[in-house]
Design an enzyme around this catalytic site. Structure first.
Site, mmCIF file in Angstrom:
data_model
loop_
_atom_site.group_PDB
_atom_site.id
_atom_site.type_symbol
_atom_site.label_atom_id
_atom_site.label_comp_id
_atom_site.label_asym_id
_atom_site.label_seq_id
_atom_site.Cartn_x
_atom_site.Cartn_y
_atom_site.Cartn_z
ATOM 1 N N GLU A 1 -1.142 -9.763 -15.618
ATOM 2 C CA GLU A 1 -2.330 -10.488 -15.172
ATOM 3 C C GLU A 1 -3.552 -9.973 -15.923
ATOM 4 O OE1 GLU A 1 -2.925 -10.359 -10.932
ATOM 5 O OE2 GLU A 1 -4.869 -11.380 -11.048
ATOM 6 N N ASP B 1 -6.004 -15.082 -14.139
ATOM 7 C CA ASP B 1 -6.801 -15.115 -12.922
ATOM 8 C C ASP B 1 -8.203 -15.566 -13.322
ATOM 9 O OD1 ASP B 1 -8.755 -14.110 -10.953
ATOM 10 O OD2 ASP B 1 -7.027 -13.182 -9.981
ATOM 11 N N ASP C 1 -14.414 -7.450 -9.779
ATOM 12 C CA ASP C 1 -13.246 -8.151 -9.256
ATOM 13 C C ASP C 1 -13.487 -8.485 -7.788
ATOM 14 O OD1 ASP C 1 -10.805 -9.086 -8.478
ATOM 15 O OD2 ASP C 1 -9.666 -7.304 -9.023
ATOM 16 N N HIS D 1 -3.959 -17.662 -11.190
ATOM 17 C CA HIS D 1 -4.579 -17.328 -9.910
ATOM 18 C C HIS D 1 -5.927 -18.036 -9.895
ATOM 19 C CE1 HIS D 1 -2.244 -13.277 -9.383
ATOM 20 N NE2 HIS D 1 -1.505 -14.331 -9.129
ATOM 21 N N TYR E 1 -0.715 -2.903 -5.647
ATOM 22 C CA TYR E 1 -1.938 -2.510 -6.367
ATOM 23 C C TYR E 1 -1.908 -1.038 -6.787
ATOM 24 C CZ TYR E 1 -3.776 -6.924 -4.595
ATOM 25 O OH TYR E 1 -3.966 -8.244 -4.324
ATOM 26 N N ARG F 1 0.816 -1.219 0.000
ATOM 27 C CA ARG F 1 0.000 0.000 0.000
ATOM 28 C C ARG F 1 0.849 1.268 0.000
ATOM 29 N NH1 ARG F 1 -4.779 -2.531 0.719
ATOM 30 N NH2 ARG F 1 -4.682 -4.312 2.099
ATOM 31 N N HIS G 1 -0.883 -5.766 -12.519
ATOM 32 C CA HIS G 1 -2.057 -5.474 -13.335
ATOM 33 C C HIS G 1 -1.669 -4.433 -14.383
ATOM 34 C CE1 HIS G 1 -4.767 -6.694 -9.677
ATOM 35 N NE2 HIS G 1 -3.937 -7.630 -10.039
ATOM 36 N N GLU H 1 -6.166 -16.760 -4.255
ATOM 37 C CA GLU H 1 -6.278 -15.426 -3.653
ATOM 38 C C GLU H 1 -7.695 -15.303 -3.100
ATOM 39 O OE1 GLU H 1 -3.557 -12.717 -6.602
ATOM 40 O OE2 GLU H 1 -5.515 -13.348 -7.367
ATOM 41 N N HIS I 1 3.435 -10.853 -6.092
ATOM 42 C CA HIS I 1 2.435 -9.959 -6.677
ATOM 43 C C HIS I 1 2.844 -8.518 -6.384
ATOM 44 C CE1 HIS I 1 -1.301 -8.037 -7.733
ATOM 45 N NE2 HIS I 1 -1.909 -9.184 -7.980
ATOM 46 N N HIS J 1 -13.428 -11.872 -5.306
ATOM 47 C CA HIS J 1 -13.087 -13.293 -5.235
ATOM 48 C C HIS J 1 -13.949 -14.033 -4.222
ATOM 49 C CE1 HIS J 1 -8.709 -12.145 -6.592
ATOM 50 N NE2 HIS J 1 -9.630 -11.716 -7.416
ATOM 51 N N HIS K 1 -11.108 -13.069 -12.601
ATOM 52 C CA HIS K 1 -11.071 -11.941 -13.533
ATOM 53 C C HIS K 1 -11.563 -12.370 -14.918
ATOM 54 C CE1 HIS K 1 -7.614 -10.019 -10.946
ATOM 55 N NE2 HIS K 1 -8.733 -10.202 -10.272
#
Ligand SMILES: [Zn+2]
Ligand SMILES: [Zn+2]
Length: 287
Positions: A149, A183, A233, A220, A76, A41, A113, A265, A73, A235, A186
């Site tokens: 991804e 993924d 998105d 994923h 984000y 983050r 991404h 995930e 990964h 999961h 996704h």
């Protein structure tokens, strides 16, 4: 069936240090793992202490993991397609830092991404901007592979179609240092109906025809809260979402994916051990 090489695991916690991730993976019976190389983050973090790197190598070895089993990964926050020059510069430097860390950890793949120009550029210009950003990342780092991804297509994010990932690979200067991760959540949210073997086969065939099977290096595995084509998105645990058990059975029975890390995930970390055991059973493997 039992002589198949199937790697299945989860994106495990690296809290307290990346060197804790391998043990967290081993504890849930994982034969594949993902982790964040640093606080995902924030834009920057302190470089690794050499002890951390050594402890990571030792933990990987202790639990039987190699670079073939693990794919970190990226943060984000990264958006190489951002129309904001400041965000794009931070994205390039941040992703380069994370790719450098990946290499320091003895790993090769880092997935991220593709990003979005938030509608400020047309699709082709956005894909070229992302590819250009990847060039700038790759020239800063010796070694390592950037793994694109696919996305759910939320907002105007690129990568909802495998063909968009193929275009990015076509535009980068060094395609040997670029690969792809699918993924499942996704893909389904983006409109690929993978609820059965025929649907899964169609997605893999499209991947073979556009990027090639060798470029698909990892998956994923996530079920989807959103319906087919919802672009959501979100999961869900395996078998409890809109994709369902038949879809995941088709994936686990697909020997073309052997040797490619498959990483959960899913939201309920307490259930990962159970989900990993279920997926291994579907693949007909015990270890
Ligand atoms: Zn992701
Ligand atoms: Zn994912």
């Amino acid at each position: 069936m039992t002589n198949r090489t199937v790697y299945v695991g989860a994106h495990v916690s690296a809290s307290g240090g990346v060197n804790n991730a391998p043990a967290n993976a081993a504890e849930i019976g994982a034969t594949a793992l993902s982790l964040f190389t640093r606080n995902q983050r924030r834009w920057t973090s302190k470089p690794y202490e050499s002890e951390t790197i050594e402890a990571f190598h030792a933990a990987m070895k202790e639990h039987g993991y190699t670079a073939d089993h693990a794919m970190p990964h990226a943060s984000y926050l990264v958006n190489l397609g951002s129309p904001d020059e400041e965000v794009r510069r931070k994205s390039i430097d941040g992703l380069a830092d994370e790719l450098g860390r990946t290499v320091q950890l003895g790993l090769r793949w880092l997935n991220f991404h593709p990003g979005t120009s938030k509608g400020e550029l047309d699709e082709d210009a956005t894909l070229r901007r992302i590819a250009d950003g990847m060039d700038r990342v790759l020239e800063q780092v010796d070694g390592g592979v950037l793994v694109l991804e696919n996305t759910a297509g939320q907002g105007s994010s690129m990568g909802a179609r495998i063909g968009q990932l193929a275009s990015i690979i076509e535009y980068v200067a060094d395609p040997d240092r670029v690969a792809v991760c699918i993924d499942t959540c996704h893909a389904f949210a983006a409109g690929y109906d993978i609820r059965d073997a025929a649907g899964w086969d169609a997605l893999i065939q499209e991947t073979i025809d556009t990027v090639g099977l060798d470029k698909l290096v990892a998956l994923h595995l996530n079920d989807s809260t959103g319906t087919l084509g919802s672009n959501k998105d979100r999961h869900k645990p395996i078998g409890e979402g809109e994709i369902g058990m038949d879809g995941f059975r088709a994936i686990m029975e697909d020997t073309r994916l052997d040797g490619k890390p498959m990483i959960l995930e899913t939201p309920d970390t307490d259930r990962w051990a159970e989900e990993i055991a279920l997926l291994k059973k579907m693949a007909g493997v015990t270890a």
